[in-house]
Scaffold this motif. Sequence first.
Motif, PDB file in Angstrom:
ATOM      1  N   ASN A   1     -12.564   6.310   0.302  1.00 51.78           N
ATOM      2  CA  ASN A   1     -12.740   4.553   0.469  1.00 51.78           C
ATOM      3  C   ASN A   1     -11.625   4.083  -0.672  1.00 51.78           C
ATOM      4  OD1 ASN A   1     -14.004   1.688  -0.146  1.00 51.78           O
ATOM      5  ND2 ASN A   1     -15.012   2.285  -1.738  1.00 51.78           N
ATOM      6  N   VAL A   2     -11.737   5.402  -1.667  1.00 49.50           N
ATOM      7  CA  VAL A   2     -10.432   5.090  -2.731  1.00 49.50           C
ATOM      8  C   VAL A   2      -8.575   4.732  -1.684  1.00 49.50           C
ATOM      9  CG1 VAL A   2      -8.638   6.200  -4.421  1.00 49.50           C
ATOM     10  CG2 VAL A   2     -11.300   5.751  -4.275  1.00 49.50           C
ATOM     11  N   CYS A   3      -8.926   5.199  -0.616  1.00 47.36           N
ATOM     12  CA  CYS A   3      -7.683   5.728   0.609  1.00 47.36           C
ATOM     13  C   CYS A   3      -7.567   4.875   1.474  1.00 47.36           C
ATOM     14  CB  CYS A   3      -7.304   7.024   0.879  1.00 47.36           C
ATOM     15  SG  CYS A   3      -7.604   8.900  -0.143  1.00 47.36           S
ATOM     16  N   GLU A   4      -9.119   4.653   1.433  1.00 44.07           N
ATOM     17  CA  GLU A   4      -8.474   3.512   2.565  1.00 44.07           C
ATOM     18  C   GLU A   4      -8.464   2.090   1.574  1.00 44.07           C
ATOM     19  OE1 GLU A   4     -12.030   0.682   5.522  1.00 44.07           O
ATOM     20  OE2 GLU A   4     -12.529   2.780   4.718  1.00 44.07           O
ATOM     21  N   THR A   5      -8.936   2.386   0.686  1.00 47.85           N
ATOM     22  CA  THR A   5      -9.322   0.740   0.210  1.00 47.85           C
ATOM     23  C   THR A   5      -7.262   0.708  -0.704  1.00 47.85           C
ATOM     24  OG1 THR A   5     -10.948   0.824  -1.513  1.00 47.85           O
ATOM     25  CG2 THR A   5      -9.615  -0.801  -2.284  1.00 47.85           C
ATOM     26  N   HIS A   6      -6.718   1.587  -0.530  1.00 52.69           N
ATOM     27  CA  HIS A   6      -5.367   1.682  -1.593  1.00 52.69           C
ATOM     28  C   HIS A   6      -4.483   1.035  -0.028  1.00 52.69           C
ATOM     29  CE1 HIS A   6      -2.234   2.628  -3.428  1.00 52.69           C
ATOM     30  NE2 HIS A   6      -1.036   3.888  -1.725  1.00 52.69           N
ATOM     31  N   GLY A   7      -4.758   1.606   0.877  1.00 55.46           N
ATOM     32  CA  GLY A   7      -4.085   1.744   2.377  1.00 55.46           C
ATOM     33  C   GLY A   7      -3.683   3.351   3.078  1.00 55.46           C
TER      34      GLY A   7
END
Length: 188
Positions: free
Chosen positions: A102-108
Amino acid sequence: MLIKQALYTREFQVEVLKQGFMEPNDIDFEKHKKLIFWGIKALADKKRTTTLEEAHGRFIVMDMILGWIGALTPKQLMTLFPVTKDFDGNRYGIKDYFFTLNVCETHGFDQKIGDAFDFIWDYCNHDISDFLIGFLTVTSSIRKFEGQQGLVEEYAAENGIKTYQMKEMNGSTILIENLVITKEGKVL
């Protein structure tokens, strides 16, 4: 464990001799992934620094590696250090596989990480976590060598928490309360 750390350190040194230290802007993932991988592995140990010079040297190298991580994308970081397959973080209130994704997806996934410290704080991988702990430990050591409070001691003082240290006296180990002075100048 010591043998592994010695091997990791040797491999990191070999890569440094081959490629040298470079600025984060000059990082080419395919060319420098071994350098980053072995740097994290070599410095993810629990070694305590014994002198200010040693702590400064370790801090400089760790800070450089953080800069290199900041030049990567989350997808590239995942190829070097896959997200740990722990799936019950929500149950225990800790970071896990889903939290990290989720953190990676939010960051891109394809955006450069930038501030590596903040990003890897939320990244679930044992080597990355050990590296981060080592970075905080060496930062705290530098502060202590310079006569300041360590990070934990400062946090405890700011939040009114008493701290203790173990001392050896007459063959037995006892806990001695540390003197803690808060920001307001009060002694706890």
